[in-house]
Design a protein around this motif. Sequence first.
Motif, PDB file in Angstrom:
ATOM      1  N   UNK A  15       0.847  -1.181   0.000  1.00  0.00           N
ATOM      2  CA  UNK A  15       0.000   0.000   0.000  1.00  0.00           C
ATOM      3  C   UNK A  15       0.887   1.237   0.000  1.00  0.00           C
ATOM      4  N   UNK A  16       0.686   2.106  -0.975  1.00  0.00           N
ATOM      5  CA  UNK A  16       1.453   3.345  -1.057  1.00  0.00           C
ATOM      6  C   UNK A  16       0.500   4.510  -1.220  1.00  0.00           C
ATOM      7  N   UNK A  17       0.948   5.689  -0.810  1.00  0.00           N
ATOM      8  CA  UNK A  17       0.152   6.901  -0.920  1.00  0.00           C
ATOM      9  C   UNK A  17       0.547   7.653  -2.177  1.00  0.00           C
ATOM     10  N   UNK A  18      -0.408   8.047  -2.995  1.00  0.00           N
ATOM     11  CA  UNK A  18      -0.064   8.810  -4.212  1.00  0.00           C
ATOM     12  C   UNK A  18       0.687  10.092  -3.854  1.00  0.00           C
ATOM     13  N   UNK A  19       1.670  10.463  -4.654  1.00  0.00           N
ATOM     14  CA  UNK A  19       2.453  11.669  -4.343  1.00  0.00           C
ATOM     15  C   UNK A  19       1.629  12.940  -4.522  1.00  0.00           C
ATOM     16  N   UNK A  20       1.964  13.963  -3.756  1.00  0.00           N
ATOM     17  CA  UNK A  20       1.301  15.256  -3.895  1.00  0.00           C
ATOM     18  C   UNK A  20       1.824  15.946  -5.153  1.00  0.00           C
ATOM     19  N   UNK A  21       1.010  16.772  -5.775  1.00  0.00           N
ATOM     20  CA  UNK A  21       1.460  17.485  -6.984  1.00  0.00           C
ATOM     21  C   UNK A  21       2.731  18.293  -6.726  1.00  0.00           C
ATOM     22  N   UNK A  22       3.704  18.116  -7.591  1.00  0.00           N
ATOM     23  CA  UNK A  22       4.968  18.819  -7.449  1.00  0.00           C
ATOM     24  C   UNK A  22       5.987  18.102  -6.581  1.00  0.00           C
TER      25      UNK A  22
END
Length: 201
Positions: free
Chosen positions: A76-83
């Motif tokens: 399970x991974x968290x999608x990266x924040x924009x930028x």
Amino acid sequence: MSFWREACQQLRHAVPRTAKGNRMSLPHSKRFIGSSTQTIGVQSYGRRIAQIGGGQRPFNTPRRSFSVTAGVQHGHITPPKPGEELHVSFIDKDGNKYDFEVSEGDNLLDIAQANDLEMEGACGGSCACSTCHVIVEDPDVFDKMEEPSDDENDMLDLAFGLTETSRLGCQVVMNKDLDGLVVRLPSMTRNLQASDFAQKK
């Protein structure tokens, strides 16, 4: 004093008297005893258990409800924040390349499993096997990684196709220095189990 003697004394003192100070009649007494014995016995037994058990709660008192905590799920991974995206690429055993945008702090095992790549991770990422073995394509990027621990080196000794730039995926954590990392998955893995050492019949 024995348990039953104590219970009987409590019951004897608990039986109410009539208005004239006499004991209840036999029929009334039987009904009272029948309805009281169980309660008094349970209370006495609960106190006795508490004394023996060093102050534990009597079993007839309310207890907390049973609850469980969800286990950690790998992959399970968290999608990266924009930028804030970091880039990592996997090359599978057939030569196919897969590019992913990930977050800082994600490890290669979780990234691969979250994207259905063939990385086993038999020990669940606890650095106790070599089934998440990866080969870093660029030696310069390999040099930017933290030195492997003794445990990781021990597991790498068991890996199939070990190279000078081999690492365990569960121990490689993405950071800004590793942006653009490219790793190759070996053609096979070696998963040693206790049964592998059992005497063959």
